[in-house]
Design an enzyme around this catalytic site. Structure first.
Site, mmCIF file in Angstrom:
data_model
loop_
_atom_site.group_PDB
_atom_site.id
_atom_site.type_symbol
_atom_site.label_atom_id
_atom_site.label_comp_id
_atom_site.label_asym_id
_atom_site.label_seq_id
_atom_site.Cartn_x
_atom_site.Cartn_y
_atom_site.Cartn_z
ATOM 1 C CE LYS A 57 -3.510 -2.875 1.953
ATOM 2 N NZ LYS A 57 -4.821 -3.044 2.437
ATOM 3 C CG HIS A 113 -6.595 -3.533 -3.327
ATOM 4 N ND1 HIS A 113 -7.100 -2.737 -2.201
ATOM 5 C CD2 HIS A 113 -5.936 -4.539 -2.609
ATOM 6 C CE1 HIS A 113 -6.700 -3.200 -1.012
ATOM 7 N NE2 HIS A 113 -6.332 -4.288 -1.167
ATOM 8 N N GLY A 133 -7.783 -5.268 6.859
ATOM 9 C CA GLY A 133 -7.248 -4.266 7.789
ATOM 10 C C GLY A 133 -8.010 -4.123 8.983
ATOM 11 N N GLY A 156 -1.399 -7.478 3.346
ATOM 12 C CA GLY A 156 -1.199 -6.207 3.670
ATOM 13 C C GLY A 156 -0.533 -5.974 4.784
ATOM 14 N N GLY A 157 -1.132 -5.449 6.026
ATOM 15 C CA GLY A 157 -0.415 -5.096 7.222
ATOM 16 C C GLY A 157 0.980 -5.935 7.520
HETATM 17 P P1 13P Z 1 -4.481 -6.596 5.348
HETATM 18 O O1 13P Z 1 -3.741 -7.729 5.054
HETATM 19 O O2 13P Z 1 -3.820 -5.506 6.054
HETATM 20 O O3 13P Z 1 -5.935 -6.831 5.850
HETATM 21 O O4 13P Z 1 -4.813 -6.335 3.997
HETATM 22 C C1 13P Z 1 -5.243 -6.825 2.954
HETATM 23 C C2 13P Z 1 -4.747 -6.313 1.376
HETATM 24 O O5 13P Z 1 -5.649 -5.164 1.187
HETATM 25 C C3 13P Z 1 -4.250 -6.962 0.561
HETATM 26 O O6 13P Z 1 -4.311 -6.398 -0.601
#
Ligand code: 13P
Length: 254
Positions: free
Chosen positions: A11, A93, A171, A231-232
């Site tokens: 991100k 996304h 998230g 993501g995170g």
């Molecule tokens: P998280 O793993 O932070 O929930 O994010 C997922 C995501 O949007 C991956 O593209």
């Protein structure tokens, strides 16, 4: 051995120095050697990731403009992303769909542009909480797949991935249970098969939404989950490497 894709979506995080350190740490991890590693990075980081990764990590962008070139201030073309070192690109996304109001018609154009230019799309789909609670998950996934992937040619299916990311799990710390994710993946594969036959049914489908080292193994042991989009928990190289190691572990037992 079953192919697995372990992808990080950074991100709007990381500087070049941070990206360099992450890649250097990750490629030293022997546990991650049997899975495909991917990093979807901000455009400012693509060249750095590509130079540091030495071919060990797939370099992905997070968005592209559907046009070839032109007066589109602030946008990036497929040609520019390829030139910066990207070989893959996220399209659709949920943050692009919901925060930037990108619809399936625009996303279809982006998929077309990516395929025409040689950039491999990872096309993202997923329902909101209201859609799931309203019993409309399959209808939403079907619409996103049918519209966004309209016109993909028979020989092009081998050049894309699909990522299922339920919006309510992104998230939030909420993860779909492995059974819920598997059901959505099975449905997605059936729809892909209906759209493009056997070649489309072989498209790798990744799960995303609060994937962590603790839950990655169980998700990746589902028959229709061929990877994770993280993501995170991808931001720190150690936790991403632990997810990759969980994938490598699943490969041994599958
Ligand atoms: P998280 O793993 O932070 O929930 O994010 C997922 C995501 O949007 C991956 O593209």
């Amino acid at each position: 051995m079953r192919e697995l894709w372990i992808a990080g979506n950074w991100k709007m995080y990381k500087t070049r120095a941070e990206a360099r350190a992450w890649v250097a740490a990750l490629i030293e991890h022997p546990q991650a050697a049997t899975v495909h590693l991917m990093a979807f990075a901000s455009a400012t980081l693509l060249a750095t990731v590509e130079e540091t990764a030495k071919g060990r990590i797939w370099v992905g962008a997070q968005n592209l403009h559907p046009g070839r070139e032109g007066a589109f201030t602030g946008e990036l073309s497929a040609r520019q992303l390829l030139d910066a070192g990207a070989t893959a690109v996220l399209i659709g996304h949920s943050e692009r769909r919901h925060l930037f109001h990108e619809d399936d018609e625009l996303l279809q154009k982006k998929v077309r542009t990516a395929l025409d230019s040689g950039l491999r799309p990872m096309y993202c789909i997923g329902e909101t909480l209201a859609e799931r609670q309203g019993g409309r998950t399959e209808e939403v996934l079907d619409r996103q797949l049918t519209r966004g992937l309209a016109g993909v040619g028979a020989e092009e299916w081998s050049r894309l991935w699909v990522a299922y990311e339920p919006v309510w799990a992104i998230g939030t710390g909420e993860t779909a249970t492995p059974a819920m994710a598997q059901a959505a993946h099975r449905f997605t594969r059936d729809r892909l098969q209906a759209l493009g036959g056997e070649a489309a049914a072989r498209v790798p489908i990744l799960y995303g939404g609060s994937v962590k080292p603790e839950n990655a193994g169980e998700l990746l042991s589902q028959p229709d989950i061929e990877g994770v989009l993280v993501g995170g928990a991808s931001l720190e190289a150690g936790s991403f490497a632990a997810i990759a190691a969980a994938g490598a572990e699943r490969q041994k037992t599958s």
